[in-house]
Design a protein around this motif. Sequence first.
Motif, PDB file in Angstrom:
ATOM      1  N   ALA A 433      68.474 -34.287  76.457  1.00 51.09           N
ATOM      2  CA  ALA A 433      68.880 -32.780  76.294  1.00 51.09           C
ATOM      3  C   ALA A 433      70.288 -32.852  76.348  1.00 51.09           C
ATOM      4  CB  ALA A 433      68.117 -31.900  77.290  1.00 51.09           C
ATOM      5  N   VAL A 434      71.107 -31.910  75.809  1.00 55.55           N
ATOM      6  CA  VAL A 434      72.390 -31.806  75.886  1.00 55.55           C
ATOM      7  C   VAL A 434      72.841 -31.409  77.285  1.00 55.55           C
ATOM      8  CG1 VAL A 434      74.695 -30.633  75.000  1.00 55.55           C
ATOM      9  CG2 VAL A 434      72.981 -30.950  73.425  1.00 55.55           C
ATOM     10  N   PRO A 435      73.704 -32.307  77.983  1.00 51.71           N
ATOM     11  CA  PRO A 435      73.905 -31.992  79.464  1.00 51.71           C
ATOM     12  C   PRO A 435      74.763 -30.443  79.719  1.00 51.71           C
ATOM     13  CG  PRO A 435      74.294 -34.350  78.981  1.00 51.71           C
ATOM     14  CD  PRO A 435      74.129 -33.375  77.590  1.00 51.71           C
ATOM     15  N   PRO A 436      74.562 -29.898  80.579  1.00 54.95           N
ATOM     16  CA  PRO A 436      75.375 -28.619  80.828  1.00 54.95           C
ATOM     17  C   PRO A 436      76.841 -28.778  80.986  1.00 54.95           C
ATOM     18  CG  PRO A 436      73.414 -28.871  82.264  1.00 54.95           C
ATOM     19  CD  PRO A 436      73.322 -30.093  81.659  1.00 54.95           C
ATOM     20  N   ARG A 437      77.420 -29.958  81.409  1.00 55.98           N
ATOM     21  CA  ARG A 437      78.792 -30.200  81.514  1.00 55.98           C
ATOM     22  C   ARG A 437      79.383 -30.108  80.116  1.00 55.98           C
ATOM     23  NH1 ARG A 437      77.590 -32.534  86.333  1.00 55.98           N
ATOM     24  NH2 ARG A 437      79.467 -32.517  87.917  1.00 55.98           N
ATOM     25  N   ILE A 438      78.550 -30.634  79.164  1.00 55.72           N
ATOM     26  CA  ILE A 438      79.177 -30.737  77.701  1.00 55.72           C
ATOM     27  C   ILE A 438      78.851 -29.293  77.156  1.00 55.72           C
ATOM     28  CG2 ILE A 438      78.497 -31.413  75.546  1.00 55.72           C
ATOM     29  CD1 ILE A 438      77.862 -34.378  76.673  1.00 55.72           C
ATOM     30  N   ILE A 439      77.800 -28.577  77.323  1.00 56.36           N
ATOM     31  CA  ILE A 439      77.670 -27.165  76.782  1.00 56.36           C
ATOM     32  C   ILE A 439      78.808 -26.283  77.268  1.00 56.36           C
ATOM     33  CG2 ILE A 439      76.064 -25.201  77.024  1.00 56.36           C
ATOM     34  CD1 ILE A 439      73.756 -26.883  77.151  1.00 56.36           C
ATOM     35  N   ARG A 440      79.320 -26.490  78.266  1.00 52.39           N
ATOM     36  CA  ARG A 440      80.203 -25.588  79.133  1.00 52.39           C
ATOM     37  C   ARG A 440      81.532 -25.999  78.719  1.00 52.39           C
ATOM     38  NH1 ARG A 440      80.439 -26.657  84.506  1.00 52.39           N
ATOM     39  NH2 ARG A 440      81.612 -24.820  84.876  1.00 52.39           N
TER      40      ARG A 440
END
Length: 633
Positions: A433-440
């Motif tokens: 899954a796309v990690p939150p740090r990358i999403i943010r």
Amino acid sequence: MAKENSGLHHQTEARRKKLTLILGVSGLCILFYVLGAWQANTVPSSYSKLGCETQSNPSSSSSSSSSSSSSSSESAEIDFKSHNQIDLKETNQTIKYFEPCDLSLSEYTPCEDRQRGRRFDRNMMKYRERHCPSKDELLYCLIPPPPNYKIPFKWPQSRDYAWYDNIPHKELSVEKAVQNWIQVEGDRFRFPGGGTMFPRGADAYIDDIARLIPLTDGGIRTAIDTGCGVASFGAYLLKRDIMAVSFAPRDTHEAQVQFALERGVPAIIGIMGSRRLPYPARAFDLAHCSRCLIPWFKNDGLYLTEVDRVLRPGGYWILSGPPINWKQYWRGWERTEEDLKKEQDSIEDVAKSLCWKKVTEKGDLSIWQKPLNHIDCKNLKQNKKSPPICSSDNGDFAWYKDLESCITPLPETSNPDEYAGGALEDWPDRAFAVPPRIIRGTIPDMNAEKFREDNEVWKERIAHYKKIIPELSHGRFRNIMDMNAYLGGFAASMLKYPSWVMNVVPVDAEKQTLGVIYERGLIGTYQDWCEGFSTYPRTYDMIHAGGLFSLYGHRCDLTLILLEMDRILRPEGTVVLRDNVEMLNKVDKIVKGMKWKSQIVDHEKGSSNPEKILVAVKTYWTGQPSNKNNNNN
């Protein structure tokens, strides 16, 4: 008229020769195109041949017999002159052969040397922290395996057994005999799975924890075990799909981290001292201390504040051993009731000051939980300001950074039920899954599309590696290190195999991605590769590194990095390096003097790609007792 006919004849002949030349050149072009296409789609020279050339360990039950021929070795070589216009003078120079170090250095850990450590302050355990050798203390020799070294047992048998000759230390089997840490049985050690606070074994102990918090629903994936002993807690978490980083110092409990890694369990030399642990903020779902002897109540709760930094929002801290359940054990612990009660009260106060909630205390276990965000905590800090929330801090930075007596702030949220920094998927979906740090958007020049593209790249690379190294998918490699892990794509692609990967993010890397790696449910650490790594010799079966030498080529001596890799790597272990061909030719020249067998093969995209892959095997050899010892015998 004759002259005119003769001229006409010569013109016709010249045209015929020119046409023949054009047809010949065209034919050659077509032939080379076909050959090039065939080469790009042909499996590289068999890596298994290279592996067979290493000297087999005659005393190992798990080492395969050796057979080789010089012709097979020569046929495996790739001639880069035909594909790359490079200066190969470097590779034609005389090879420097490295001698073995003295056998007394068989367990040498360069940055955790106990003699060097005595020069430093004992306050806050500074003398047991990392203190690397000065320039005049550096070793340019090969760390020798002990004389009767055997290739370790394969996983999962290695969880329960290790060869005595590989780690010839009986101290723990005597000192911890009643607690069932480790037992000597003939030529091997056996690990019954016991521990100081789990006499019924780690499996039963973890079952007790699972009755108090959810361990098997995928919500808890990464854990940190402080003061781990021989890492039985981490070993038995693995069957529940929980990956623990176990750490302990190099102290009087000789070789406990070495035992853990010999078992095939993730572990690293480390200590809770005056500096941050080498992990990013919000890395672990669970932290554990079972009689780990860390004074949690001292220094205004500084050590618990560090646990708070590395715990995920909603993560758990588990404590067993003194002072928990002191009413039952105070006599056996040889401490007064008043002293133990005061210690527990102090721990409870520190936990409250960190805005933790106590989940339960049952029997020998106490469990606290970190809040999902700091909305309520900020309100609490208006009245109880110690420790304050750090005003500005890079919570992920943790390389040689001193501990601070303030709470690492969580990312802002607007809802009390929202996970600060973003919620993670349950395991195993978390891995891809796309990690939150990358999403943010906290990683420069990185987004969800590039993350997914990286996953696809690693599918292709692993397929290529399996052709070069057939043993990759056969359980040959248990402990693996990626020295320049980036997003953890290599480790994620290896999840289907009975292996684990220590993902190392160099502190010199352009993108600091260790937080992303942990958000994927993988483990790792920071490292400066101009220094030694915090592990014992011979603790990894395979080392992978992409672009590492280009990164460090102008910072430090490549020879020292390769000697450190040799120290870490087990006999008959494998190295896979990716870099440009000029750099790999420099590296290849050095490793040929280190008792390695190596070859350079093409990139997965074919011979036209300037990046190449160096594959090497460390040959089996052992140190020899000194002549003095032989004479005494």
